[in-house]
Design a protein around this motif. Structure first.
Motif, PDB file in Angstrom:
ATOM      1  N   ILE A  39     129.580 -63.650 -64.052  1.00 33.88           N
ATOM      2  CA  ILE A  39     130.851 -62.884 -63.676  1.00 33.88           C
ATOM      3  C   ILE A  39     130.170 -62.084 -62.355  1.00 33.88           C
ATOM      4  O   ILE A  39     129.237 -61.416 -62.431  1.00 33.88           O
ATOM      5  CB  ILE A  39     131.270 -61.912 -64.735  1.00 33.88           C
ATOM      6  N   GLU A  40     130.867 -62.440 -61.381  1.00 30.30           N
ATOM      7  CA  GLU A  40     130.749 -61.609 -60.148  1.00 30.30           C
ATOM      8  C   GLU A  40     132.001 -61.033 -59.519  1.00 30.30           C
ATOM      9  O   GLU A  40     133.089 -61.602 -59.939  1.00 30.30           O
ATOM     10  CB  GLU A  40     130.209 -62.697 -58.961  1.00 30.30           C
ATOM     11  N   PRO A  41     131.713 -59.917 -58.662  1.00 31.01           N
ATOM     12  CA  PRO A  41     133.064 -59.381 -58.151  1.00 31.01           C
ATOM     13  C   PRO A  41     133.560 -60.226 -57.054  1.00 31.01           C
ATOM     14  O   PRO A  41     132.698 -60.831 -56.337  1.00 31.01           O
ATOM     15  CB  PRO A  41     132.428 -57.942 -57.541  1.00 31.01           C
ATOM     16  N   LYS A  42     134.753 -60.303 -56.768  1.00 29.51           N
ATOM     17  CA  LYS A  42     135.621 -61.005 -55.895  1.00 29.51           C
ATOM     18  C   LYS A  42     135.487 -60.239 -54.397  1.00 29.51           C
ATOM     19  O   LYS A  42     135.037 -60.741 -53.414  1.00 29.51           O
ATOM     20  CB  LYS A  42     137.042 -61.124 -56.103  1.00 29.51           C
ATOM     21  N   GLN A  43     135.110 -58.836 -54.439  1.00 27.47           N
ATOM     22  CA  GLN A  43     135.309 -58.227 -53.255  1.00 27.47           C
ATOM     23  C   GLN A  43     134.029 -57.081 -53.390  1.00 27.47           C
ATOM     24  O   GLN A  43     133.586 -56.520 -54.445  1.00 27.47           O
ATOM     25  CB  GLN A  43     136.418 -57.305 -52.973  1.00 27.47           C
ATOM     26  N   GLY A  44     133.249 -57.156 -52.395  1.00 33.52           N
ATOM     27  CA  GLY A  44     132.133 -56.339 -52.259  1.00 33.52           C
ATOM     28  C   GLY A  44     130.809 -56.959 -53.077  1.00 33.52           C
ATOM     29  O   GLY A  44     130.917 -58.048 -53.495  1.00 33.52           O
ATOM     30  N   LYS A  45     129.606 -56.306 -53.045  1.00 33.94           N
ATOM     31  CA  LYS A  45     128.530 -56.708 -53.698  1.00 33.94           C
ATOM     32  C   LYS A  45     128.126 -56.568 -55.047  1.00 33.94           C
ATOM     33  O   LYS A  45     127.333 -57.059 -55.799  1.00 33.94           O
ATOM     34  CB  LYS A  45     127.423 -56.604 -52.786  1.00 33.94           C
ATOM     35  N   THR A  46     128.619 -55.431 -55.472  1.00 35.72           N
ATOM     36  CA  THR A  46     128.086 -54.796 -56.878  1.00 35.72           C
ATOM     37  C   THR A  46     129.507 -54.290 -57.533  1.00 35.72           C
ATOM     38  O   THR A  46     130.489 -53.983 -56.903  1.00 35.72           O
ATOM     39  CB  THR A  46     127.186 -53.647 -56.683  1.00 35.72           C
ATOM     40  N   PHE A  47     129.399 -54.027 -58.579  1.00 34.22           N
ATOM     41  CA  PHE A  47     130.293 -53.256 -59.844  1.00 34.22           C
ATOM     42  C   PHE A  47     129.750 -52.889 -60.881  1.00 34.22           C
ATOM     43  O   PHE A  47     128.421 -52.837 -61.213  1.00 34.22           O
ATOM     44  CB  PHE A  47     131.393 -54.530 -60.094  1.00 34.22           C
TER      45      PHE A  47
END
Length: 381
Positions: free
Chosen positions: A38-46
């Protein structure tokens, strides 16, 4: 028949070897590639501290839930030079993978022991920097941009640096061998990121339907995140494997086409030799359909006997290779010492249908030539 036999056997063996290579490569990749990421669509972190991710972590089907914080960094070691690679910080559950030790060439896969933290480095990093994991006097120096630094006359103040000793060297594949893996707490201190992560890696227990899991997660997580399975994480690798497999298949099919279309020549000569027999059958009342069917059936019989015998020999060869490793690599291969094979029922069906289709075309042409010859015989009579 011999040509079809050799071509069919070669197809089964080659496809099974490609299956074996695919299985080996994917198994090596799976050590560092989770079943679902699972990765964010925008930005590097969440921020992973949400009710949704907490619920995912409590899923009884889940085997491991790994928080990942990754960033590009400049790595130094003593005075041997510099290397730019990725440093990946992982949480404790990453070490649940029982196959991690099989990737280690030297040392151990240790990230945390007592109050000390360590890093496991890829083979490319070790080769570039000449890292000696037994030397406990020279740590790795990892530099990342200091996000809170202001302009200063000292350029080093614009970087955040940490020192860490390597515990082992892993060797998987070029894409991973430039990677450094360490505990996520090291990366949090280095990047000054107390809670956010770059990705969450999920691995599930055996028997879990990953397609259903992915679909369910995608429905619940919303549009702010991207969920990738192993194929999507390594799309270029899988595409390359499939393209190579199909290119080889097409090349061997062309060879098989030449062998099968020799049937046209063989049956044409047979038609010429059997002119008197054709004339006798005709005088007894045999029609065009019967004559054509005889030659069509003979062409198909030649092809299918060769095909089935070839697939049987291919099966035996692959079984012996799988059990005893008869054909081996050189001594410099560390991961595998013999050509891997993996038998799949789909390959046998594919070869049988392909040979059947080409044979039907070739036999049909031969049968039409027999009808043409039948018309010439009738005119002579």
């Amino acid at each position: 028949m011999l040509g079809v036999f050799i071509g069919s056997a070669a197809l089964i063996v080659i496809l099974s070897v490609f299956n074996g290579f695919e299985k080996v490569i994917v198994s090596l990749y799976s050590n560092f590639t989770p079943e679902i990421r699972i990765e964010p669509k925008q930005g590097k972190t969440f921020d992973p501290n949400t009710p949704f991710f907490n619920a995912v972590h409590r899923d009884p089907k889940l085997f491991s839930f790994t928080e990942v914080l990754e960033e590009k960094a400049l790595i130094r070691y003593g005075t041997t030079g510099e290397f730019i690679g990725s440093v990946r910080g992982v949480s404790e559950e990453f070490l649940k993978n029982p196959q991690l030790d099989s990737t280690i060439e030297r040392g151990t896969f240790t990230l945390h022991a007592g109050n000390n933290y360590y890093a496991v480095i890829g083979a490319n990093v070790q080769a570039k920097l000449s890292v000696n994991i037994r030397d406990q006097l020279s740590p790795l120096q990892i530099y990342t941009p200091n996000r809170t630094a202001s302009s200063s006359a000292d350029p080093l103040s614009e970087f955040q640096v940490t020192y860490i000793y390597p515990s082992g060297i892993f060797n998987i594949q070029q894409d991973f061998n430039s990677l450094i893996i360490t505990d996520i707490s090291i990366m949090r201190g280095l990047l000054k990121e107390p809670k956010n992560v770059s990705a969450i890696d999920l691995n599930y227990k055996k028997g879990t339907n990953l397609d259903d899991v992915k679909s369910d997660l995608q429905d619940k997580i919303g549009v702010s995140f991207t969920i990738k399975d192993r194929y999507e994480q390594n799309a270029d690798l899988y595409k390359t494997l499939h393209y190579e497999r199909w290119f080889i298949f097409i090349i061997l099919i062309l060879v098989l086409v030449i062998a099968i279309f020799n049937i046209i020549g063989s049956l044409t000569m047979l038609v010429i030799e059997k002119q008197k027999d054709i004339a006798i059958l005709t005088s007894l009342g045999a029609g065009k359909g019967l004559i054509q069917g005889i030659f069509f059936f003979e062409g198909m019989m030649i092809s299918f006997i060769g095909c089935i015998a070839g697939m049987l020999i291919g099966l035996i060869v692959c079984f012996l290779q799988e059990q005893f490793g008869l054909v081996r690599f050189g001594d410099n291969m560390s991961a595998i010492d013999a050509y891997p094979v993996a038998l799949r029922a789909f390959d046998f069906v594919l070869v049988f249908i392909t040979v059947g289709g080409i044979s039907a075309l070739a036999s049909g042409i031969s049968a039409r030539l027999s009808i043409k010859r039948l018309g010439e015989i009738k005119e002579e009579l």
